[in-house]
Design a protein around this motif. Structure first.
Motif, PDB file in Angstrom:
ATOM      1  N   ASN A  49       0.785  -1.239   0.000  1.00 36.00           N
ATOM      2  CA  ASN A  49       0.000   0.000   0.000  1.00 36.00           C
ATOM      3  C   ASN A  49       0.815   1.285   0.000  1.00 36.00           C
ATOM      4  O   ASN A  49       0.278   2.338  -0.338  1.00 36.00           O
ATOM      5  N   TRP A  50       2.109   1.289   0.316  1.00 38.15           N
ATOM      6  CA  TRP A  50       2.902   2.513   0.324  1.00 38.15           C
ATOM      7  C   TRP A  50       4.052   2.407  -0.672  1.00 38.15           C
ATOM      8  O   TRP A  50       4.699   1.362  -0.786  1.00 38.15           O
ATOM      9  N   ALA A  51       4.322   3.539  -1.364  1.00 35.33           N
ATOM     10  CA  ALA A  51       5.519   3.677  -2.199  1.00 35.33           C
ATOM     11  C   ALA A  51       6.116   5.044  -1.919  1.00 35.33           C
ATOM     12  O   ALA A  51       5.392   6.039  -1.853  1.00 35.33           O
ATOM     13  N   GLY A  52       7.433   5.093  -1.750  1.00 38.03           N
ATOM     14  CA  GLY A  52       8.091   6.356  -1.458  1.00 38.03           C
ATOM     15  C   GLY A  52       9.200   6.158  -0.463  1.00 38.03           C
ATOM     16  O   GLY A  52       9.928   5.168  -0.520  1.00 38.03           O
ATOM     17  N   TYR A  53       9.327   7.082   0.477  1.00 37.14           N
ATOM     18  CA  TYR A  53      10.371   7.001   1.489  1.00 37.14           C
ATOM     19  C   TYR A  53       9.801   7.308   2.871  1.00 37.14           C
ATOM     20  O   TYR A  53       8.904   8.151   3.020  1.00 37.14           O
ATOM     21  N   ALA A  54      10.335   6.614   3.884  1.00 33.64           N
ATOM     22  CA  ALA A  54      10.027   6.872   5.285  1.00 33.64           C
ATOM     23  C   ALA A  54      11.347   7.017   6.032  1.00 33.64           C
ATOM     24  O   ALA A  54      12.318   6.310   5.737  1.00 33.64           O
ATOM     25  N   ALA A  55      11.379   7.939   6.974  1.00 35.74           N
ATOM     26  CA  ALA A  55      12.596   8.175   7.756  1.00 35.74           C
ATOM     27  C   ALA A  55      12.313   8.000   9.241  1.00 35.74           C
ATOM     28  O   ALA A  55      11.227   8.337   9.715  1.00 35.74           O
ATOM     29  N   VAL A  56      13.283   7.462   9.955  1.00 36.41           N
ATOM     30  CA  VAL A  56      13.201   7.333  11.418  1.00 36.41           C
ATOM     31  C   VAL A  56      14.489   7.906  12.001  1.00 36.41           C
ATOM     32  O   VAL A  56      15.549   7.824  11.383  1.00 36.41           O
ATOM     33  N   PRO A  57      14.406   8.513  13.195  1.00 35.61           N
ATOM     34  CA  PRO A  57      15.614   9.093  13.801  1.00 35.61           C
ATOM     35  C   PRO A  57      16.702   8.051  14.002  1.00 35.61           C
ATOM     36  O   PRO A  57      16.435   6.904  14.354  1.00 35.61           O
ATOM     37  N   SER A  58      17.942   8.472  13.789  1.00 36.99           N
ATOM     38  CA  SER A  58      19.074   7.577  14.009  1.00 36.99           C
ATOM     39  C   SER A  58      19.322   7.403  15.496  1.00 36.99           C
ATOM     40  O   SER A  58      18.922   8.237  16.317  1.00 36.99           O
ATOM     41  N   ALA A  59      19.981   6.305  15.854  1.00 40.29           N
ATOM     42  CA  ALA A  59      20.298   6.031  17.259  1.00 40.29           C
ATOM     43  C   ALA A  59      21.129   7.168  17.833  1.00 40.29           C
ATOM     44  O   ALA A  59      22.068   7.665  17.207  1.00 40.29           O
ATOM     45  N   GLY A  60      20.753   7.609  19.038  1.00 37.98           N
ATOM     46  CA  GLY A  60      21.489   8.682  19.689  1.00 37.98           C
ATOM     47  C   GLY A  60      21.011  10.067  19.323  1.00 37.98           C
ATOM     48  O   GLY A  60      21.454  11.053  19.912  1.00 37.98           O
ATOM     49  N   GLY A  61      20.087  10.163  18.337  1.00 36.17           N
ATOM     50  CA  GLY A  61      19.561  11.454  17.926  1.00 36.17           C
ATOM     51  C   GLY A  61      18.230  11.750  18.599  1.00 36.17           C
ATOM     52  O   GLY A  61      17.862  11.131  19.596  1.00 36.17           O
ATOM     53  N   ALA A  62      17.500  12.702  18.043  1.00 35.93           N
ATOM     54  CA  ALA A  62      16.176  13.036  18.562  1.00 35.93           C
ATOM     55  C   ALA A  62      15.258  11.821  18.432  1.00 35.93           C
ATOM     56  O   ALA A  62      15.377  11.024  17.499  1.00 35.93           O
ATOM     57  N   SER A  63      14.348  11.671  19.378  1.00 36.39           N
ATOM     58  CA  SER A  63      13.469  10.501  19.382  1.00 36.39           C
ATOM     59  C   SER A  63      12.217  10.687  18.555  1.00 36.39           C
ATOM     60  O   SER A  63      11.480   9.734  18.322  1.00 36.39           O
ATOM     61  N   ALA A  64      11.953  11.921  18.096  1.00 32.68           N
ATOM     62  CA  ALA A  64      10.721  12.187  17.360  1.00 32.68           C
ATOM     63  C   ALA A  64      10.928  13.334  16.386  1.00 32.68           C
ATOM     64  O   ALA A  64      11.814  14.179  16.551  1.00 32.68           O
ATOM     65  N   PHE A  65      10.094  13.347  15.353  1.00 34.57           N
ATOM     66  CA  PHE A  65      10.095  14.438  14.390  1.00 34.57           C
ATOM     67  C   PHE A  65       9.136  15.531  14.839  1.00 34.57           C
ATOM     68  O   PHE A  65       8.144  15.273  15.537  1.00 34.57           O
ATOM     69  N   GLU A  66       9.447  16.745  14.418  1.00 34.27           N
ATOM     70  CA  GLU A  66       8.588  17.887  14.720  1.00 34.27           C
ATOM     71  C   GLU A  66       7.773  18.329  13.518  1.00 34.27           C
ATOM     72  O   GLU A  66       6.679  18.880  13.672  1.00 34.27           O
TER      73      GLU A  66
END
Length: 297
Positions: A49-66
């Motif tokens: 159902n999804w095509a494109g890109y998804a990003a998640v924070p890298s280890a040691g970085g911010a835990s969430a997107f704003e």
């Protein structure tokens, strides 16, 4: 997709944008010989159902997107005898994790009616609520820019049609937010009944969608899809098929695919292209999906 006063209904069913895990579990049982791989830019996963890109924070970085933002051109829906089909283009936060129960997103649709007519619309959705169809009218070829921003429990959704100058902005306070991921997606929407049983719908032949000016913000820093502060996953859509009858019967069939290109412009642009392929299917044991089809939440 989204919720509210103008939800797109199919009888008692509501057209929804749902988390990608629904598609991955279903596809793992439906398409043989296709799963995760890797590329120079990002890891690659296959969903239905999804095509494109998804990003998640890298280890040691911010835990969430704003926030997340991006631009695209409303694609042209090519409608034929395939009947009703649907496609959504959106940017959003959340919904990517296996245990995610929320998703904040805004975008456009390019759909085909059963009579072969193309229909274009704008919407937002704050999952688990239903989708809201907007009064902002769009047409194939319109240049769009959209963003989703979260602060505490407030979600601000913006979308502007650069071709007409018209825009929509709204801030909603919600009890449940997921900002653990950022996405730039072309989706085959799902149709859901009130009991949360969902089925992915046939993907519209949308030709190609070019995303540009893509960015996300986490920990106060803004960067493109491919940024050192987070890791990106490339998502290929391969349409799941109805299974043939009989014990472990197999058959070749034609299914729709949507494949993103490599990232360009410093990791801030890519395109998703529609296509078809022959798919070998095998009848599996019907899966029980977490949170769907009567499975545990």
């Amino acid at each position: 997709m989204a919720a509210g006063t103008a939800s797109l209904k199919h009888g008692t069913r509501t057209l929804r944008r749902v988390g990608w895990v629904l598609g991955v579990v279903a596809l793992a049982c439906a398409v043989l010989g296709v799963w995760a791989s890797s590329s120079a830019n990002a890891a690659v996963s296959v969903t239905s159902n999804w095509a494109g890109y998804a990003a998640v924070p890298s280890a040691g970085g911010a835990s969430a997107f704003e926030s997340v933002s991006g631009s695209w051109t409303v694609p042209t829906a090519t409608c034929s005898s395939r009947g009703q089909n649907y496609s959504a283009v959106w940017v959003g936060l959340g919904g990517f994790g296996e245990r995610s129960k929320a998703l904040e997103q805004i975008g456009t649709d390019a759909d085909c009616t059963r009579f072969g007519s193309a229909v274009y619309s704008t919407w937002y959705e704050l999952v688990p609520a239903a989708p809201i169809t907007l009064k902002l009218k769009v047409h194939a070829g319109d240049a769009m820019v959209a963003s989703v921003t979260v602060k505490d429990h407030d979600v601000t959704l913006r979308i502007r049609d650069l071709s007409t100058g018209k825009m929509f902005t709204r801030t909603r306070r919600v009890s449940r937010i997921d900002s653990s991921s950022a996405e730039w997606i072309v989706e085959a929407p799902s149709v859901c009944v009130p009991t949360n049983i969902c089925r992915t719908l046939t993907l519209t032949d949308f030709g190609s969608v070019a995303f540009s000016d893509l960015s996300a913000t986490a920990g106060g820093q803004t960067g493109p899809v491919e940024d050192p502060l987070w890791s990106a996953t490339e998502l290929e859509l391969r349409e799941a098929q109805n299974f043939p009858q009989g014990p472990r019967a197999s058959a070749a069939s034609i299914s729709a695919v949507a494949v993103p290109s490599a990232l360009s412009s410093g990791g801030s642009a890519f395109a998703v292209s529609w296509g078809e392929q022959a798919t070998q299917t095998e009848q599996p044991t019907p899966p029980t999906l977490p949170g769907f089809n009567g499975g545990p939440p």
